[in-house]
Design a protein around this motif. Structure first.
Motif, PDB file in Angstrom:
ATOM      1  N   VAL A   8     -24.302   2.190   3.298  1.00 17.54           N
ATOM      2  CA  VAL A   8     -23.175   3.195   3.257  1.00 17.54           C
ATOM      3  C   VAL A   8     -21.909   2.528   4.042  1.00 17.54           C
ATOM      4  O   VAL A   8     -20.716   2.913   3.545  1.00 17.54           O
ATOM      5  N   ARG A   9     -22.203   1.980   4.985  1.00 15.34           N
ATOM      6  CA  ARG A   9     -21.252   1.214   5.720  1.00 15.34           C
ATOM      7  C   ARG A   9     -20.283   0.284   5.054  1.00 15.34           C
ATOM      8  O   ARG A   9     -18.995   0.024   5.148  1.00 15.34           O
ATOM      9  N   GLN A  10     -20.818  -0.581   4.049  1.00 12.44           N
ATOM     10  CA  GLN A  10     -20.235  -1.428   3.189  1.00 12.44           C
ATOM     11  C   GLN A  10     -19.344  -0.768   2.085  1.00 12.44           C
ATOM     12  O   GLN A  10     -18.298  -1.095   1.911  1.00 12.44           O
ATOM     13  N   ARG A  11     -19.716   0.440   1.549  1.00 12.64           N
ATOM     14  CA  ARG A  11     -19.110   1.442   0.641  1.00 12.64           C
ATOM     15  C   ARG A  11     -17.935   1.710   1.122  1.00 12.64           C
ATOM     16  O   ARG A  11     -16.913   1.611   0.738  1.00 12.64           O
ATOM     17  N   TRP A  12     -17.976   2.226   2.626  1.00 15.99           N
ATOM     18  CA  TRP A  12     -16.895   2.772   3.372  1.00 15.99           C
ATOM     19  C   TRP A  12     -15.855   1.744   3.439  1.00 15.99           C
ATOM     20  O   TRP A  12     -14.737   1.821   3.117  1.00 15.99           O
ATOM     21  N   SER A  13     -16.361   0.649   3.772  1.00 19.49           N
ATOM     22  CA  SER A  13     -15.438  -0.587   4.255  1.00 19.49           C
ATOM     23  C   SER A  13     -14.615  -0.705   2.816  1.00 19.49           C
ATOM     24  O   SER A  13     -13.412  -1.204   2.949  1.00 19.49           O
ATOM     25  N   ASP A  14     -15.243  -0.913   1.681  1.00 19.82           N
ATOM     26  CA  ASP A  14     -14.622  -1.046   0.562  1.00 19.82           C
ATOM     27  C   ASP A  14     -13.675  -0.095   0.103  1.00 19.82           C
ATOM     28  O   ASP A  14     -12.700  -0.608  -0.413  1.00 19.82           O
ATOM     29  N   LEU A  15     -13.996   1.076   0.210  1.00 18.13           N
ATOM     30  CA  LEU A  15     -12.960   2.161  -0.268  1.00 18.13           C
ATOM     31  C   LEU A  15     -11.972   2.206   0.872  1.00 18.13           C
ATOM     32  O   LEU A  15     -10.738   2.503   0.366  1.00 18.13           O
ATOM     33  N   ARG A  16     -12.180   1.977   2.054  1.00 20.03           N
ATOM     34  CA  ARG A  16     -11.171   1.735   3.115  1.00 20.03           C
ATOM     35  C   ARG A  16      -9.998   0.921   3.022  1.00 20.03           C
ATOM     36  O   ARG A  16      -9.106   1.074   3.342  1.00 20.03           O
ATOM     37  N   THR A  17     -10.457  -0.344   2.424  1.00 22.27           N
ATOM     38  CA  THR A  17      -9.516  -1.296   2.188  1.00 22.27           C
ATOM     39  C   THR A  17      -9.065  -1.535   0.864  1.00 22.27           C
ATOM     40  O   THR A  17      -8.051  -2.160   0.443  1.00 22.27           O
ATOM     41  N   ALA A  18      -9.515  -0.692  -0.126  1.00 23.21           N
ATOM     42  CA  ALA A  18      -9.168  -0.565  -1.635  1.00 23.21           C
ATOM     43  C   ALA A  18      -7.504  -0.451  -1.421  1.00 23.21           C
ATOM     44  O   ALA A  18      -7.044   0.769  -1.088  1.00 23.21           O
ATOM     45  N   PRO A  19      -6.963  -0.970  -2.378  1.00 29.65           N
ATOM     46  CA  PRO A  19      -5.452  -0.863  -2.321  1.00 29.65           C
ATOM     47  C   PRO A  19      -5.202   0.427  -3.227  1.00 29.65           C
ATOM     48  O   PRO A  19      -3.842   0.703  -3.181  1.00 29.65           O
ATOM     49  N   GLY A  20      -5.734   1.054  -3.847  1.00 25.65           N
ATOM     50  CA  GLY A  20      -5.808   2.172  -4.710  1.00 25.65           C
ATOM     51  C   GLY A  20      -5.368   2.071  -6.066  1.00 25.65           C
ATOM     52  O   GLY A  20      -5.034   0.848  -6.665  1.00 25.65           O
ATOM     53  N   PRO A  21      -5.351   2.963  -7.047  1.00 28.71           N
ATOM     54  CA  PRO A  21      -5.904   4.298  -6.561  1.00 28.71           C
ATOM     55  C   PRO A  21      -7.334   4.325  -6.451  1.00 28.71           C
ATOM     56  O   PRO A  21      -8.004   3.543  -7.312  1.00 28.71           O
ATOM     57  N   VAL A  22      -7.773   5.241  -5.426  1.00 32.37           N
ATOM     58  CA  VAL A  22      -9.355   4.924  -5.563  1.00 32.37           C
ATOM     59  C   VAL A  22      -9.879   6.182  -6.119  1.00 32.37           C
ATOM     60  O   VAL A  22      -9.481   7.496  -6.161  1.00 32.37           O
ATOM     61  N   ASP A  23     -11.012   6.237  -6.914  1.00 34.15           N
ATOM     62  CA  ASP A  23     -11.514   7.378  -7.592  1.00 34.15           C
ATOM     63  C   ASP A  23     -12.192   8.134  -6.861  1.00 34.15           C
ATOM     64  O   ASP A  23     -13.052   7.983  -6.043  1.00 34.15           O
ATOM     65  N   PRO A  24     -11.811   9.451  -6.809  1.00 34.70           N
ATOM     66  CA  PRO A  24     -12.381  10.629  -5.891  1.00 34.70           C
ATOM     67  C   PRO A  24     -13.739  10.713  -6.021  1.00 34.70           C
ATOM     68  O   PRO A  24     -14.528  11.108  -5.444  1.00 34.70           O
ATOM     69  N   ARG A  25     -14.316  10.427  -7.343  1.00 40.54           N
ATOM     70  CA  ARG A  25     -15.919  10.444  -7.596  1.00 40.54           C
ATOM     71  C   ARG A  25     -16.364   9.446  -6.755  1.00 40.54           C
ATOM     72  O   ARG A  25     -17.729   9.775  -6.250  1.00 40.54           O
ATOM     73  N   LEU A  26     -16.084   8.337  -6.525  1.00 37.21           N
ATOM     74  CA  LEU A  26     -16.537   7.436  -5.289  1.00 37.21           C
ATOM     75  C   LEU A  26     -16.739   7.820  -4.047  1.00 37.21           C
ATOM     76  O   LEU A  26     -17.734   7.777  -3.358  1.00 37.21           O
ATOM     77  N   LEU A  27     -15.568   8.745  -3.661  1.00 38.05           N
ATOM     78  CA  LEU A  27     -15.567   9.227  -2.339  1.00 38.05           C
ATOM     79  C   LEU A  27     -16.595  10.343  -2.295  1.00 38.05           C
ATOM     80  O   LEU A  27     -17.103  10.611  -1.362  1.00 38.05           O
ATOM     81  N   ASP A  28     -16.569  11.226  -3.240  1.00 35.83           N
ATOM     82  CA  ASP A  28     -17.513  12.354  -3.384  1.00 35.83           C
ATOM     83  C   ASP A  28     -19.109  11.459  -3.110  1.00 35.83           C
ATOM     84  O   ASP A  28     -19.936  12.070  -2.327  1.00 35.83           O
ATOM     85  N   ALA A  29     -19.300  10.597  -3.766  1.00 36.40           N
ATOM     86  CA  ALA A  29     -20.572  10.097  -3.745  1.00 36.40           C
ATOM     87  C   ALA A  29     -20.885   9.300  -2.238  1.00 36.40           C
ATOM     88  O   ALA A  29     -21.975   9.730  -1.681  1.00 36.40           O
ATOM     89  N   LEU A  30     -20.067   8.771  -1.835  1.00 32.57           N
ATOM     90  CA  LEU A  30     -20.121   8.314  -0.051  1.00 32.57           C
ATOM     91  C   LEU A  30     -20.353   9.570   0.666  1.00 32.57           C
ATOM     92  O   LEU A  30     -21.159   9.312   1.373  1.00 32.57           O
ATOM     93  N   TRP A  31     -19.363  10.589   0.552  1.00 26.44           N
ATOM     94  CA  TRP A  31     -19.638  11.919   1.356  1.00 26.44           C
ATOM     95  C   TRP A  31     -20.960  12.092   1.370  1.00 26.44           C
ATOM     96  O   TRP A  31     -21.668  12.522   2.198  1.00 26.44           O
ATOM     97  N   ALA A  32     -21.498  12.316   0.047  1.00 30.51           N
ATOM     98  CA  ALA A  32     -22.999  12.807  -0.090  1.00 30.51           C
ATOM     99  C   ALA A  32     -23.967  12.047   0.863  1.00 30.51           C
ATOM    100  O   ALA A  32     -25.196  12.413   1.226  1.00 30.51           O
ATOM    101  N   ASP A  33     -23.679  10.831   0.819  1.00 35.93           N
ATOM    102  CA  ASP A  33     -24.771   9.755   1.457  1.00 35.93           C
ATOM    103  C   ASP A  33     -24.355   9.700   3.183  1.00 35.93           C
ATOM    104  O   ASP A  33     -25.245   9.233   3.744  1.00 35.93           O
TER     105      ASP A  33
END
Length: 160
Positions: A8-33
């Motif tokens: 989860v921490r690695q997924r957070w880090s990857d999404l945190r540093t992504a230049p965008g656009p970030v797919d909201p479905r990836l954020l939904d999946a991370l939130w669930a975990d």
């Protein structure tokens, strides 16, 4: 980015540093975990950032020079701490419709810390990434919080 062995921490880090656009479905999946968090444990000052999804709230926060959030007490929360041109910080009560309070509220089947805005039908729900990092999702009246594709606004908070 969402491999079975990825933490989860690695997924957070990857999404945190992504230049965008970030797919909201990836954020939904991370939130669930992520783990829920109690309202009383998030007191303090937090530096915020928006995940770059193109959501209309992201653009509003950028134009207001959003800095973060401050939770002084459960009944004393400032949702829109902004930075003036001189570098000073202030609570933008005009844009936020007042200030807010913290509650433990159910969202997506889990009870977690939630900031309830005083003057708008808006709630910011929080989950724990680690002791100093929270993920937030804005929820409320659809006309206020949902993007053009029906997605929620996601953001992060890092404890100061």
């Amino acid at each position: 980015m969402n491999g079975a062995g990825e933490s989860v921490r690695q997924r957070w880090s990857d999404l945190r540093t992504a230049p965008g656009p970030v797919d909201p479905r990836l954020l939904d999946a991370l939130w669930a975990d992520l783990d829920v968090v109690d309202a009383s444990s998030v007191l303090g000052s937090w530096r915020g950032f928006a995940f770059p999804t193109g959501h209309h709230v992201e653009r509003m926060l950028t134009s207001s020079r959003w800095y973060g959030k401050r939770f002084t007490a459960l009944d004393d929360a400032q949702p829109l701490i902004c930075q003036a041109l001189d570098g000073s910080l202030y609570s933008d009560t005009a844009a936020g419709g007042g200030e807010a309070s913290l509650w433990n509220v159910e969202f997506r089947g889990e009870v977690t810390a939630t900031m309830v805005y005083d003057g708008m039908a808006v709630l910011d729900h929080f989950k724990r990434v680690d002791d100093n990092t929270l993920m937030g999702v804005m929820n409320g009246k659809p006309s206020l919080v949902l993007g053009g594709g029906g997605e929620h606004f996601y953001f992060g908070l890092e404890r100061e």
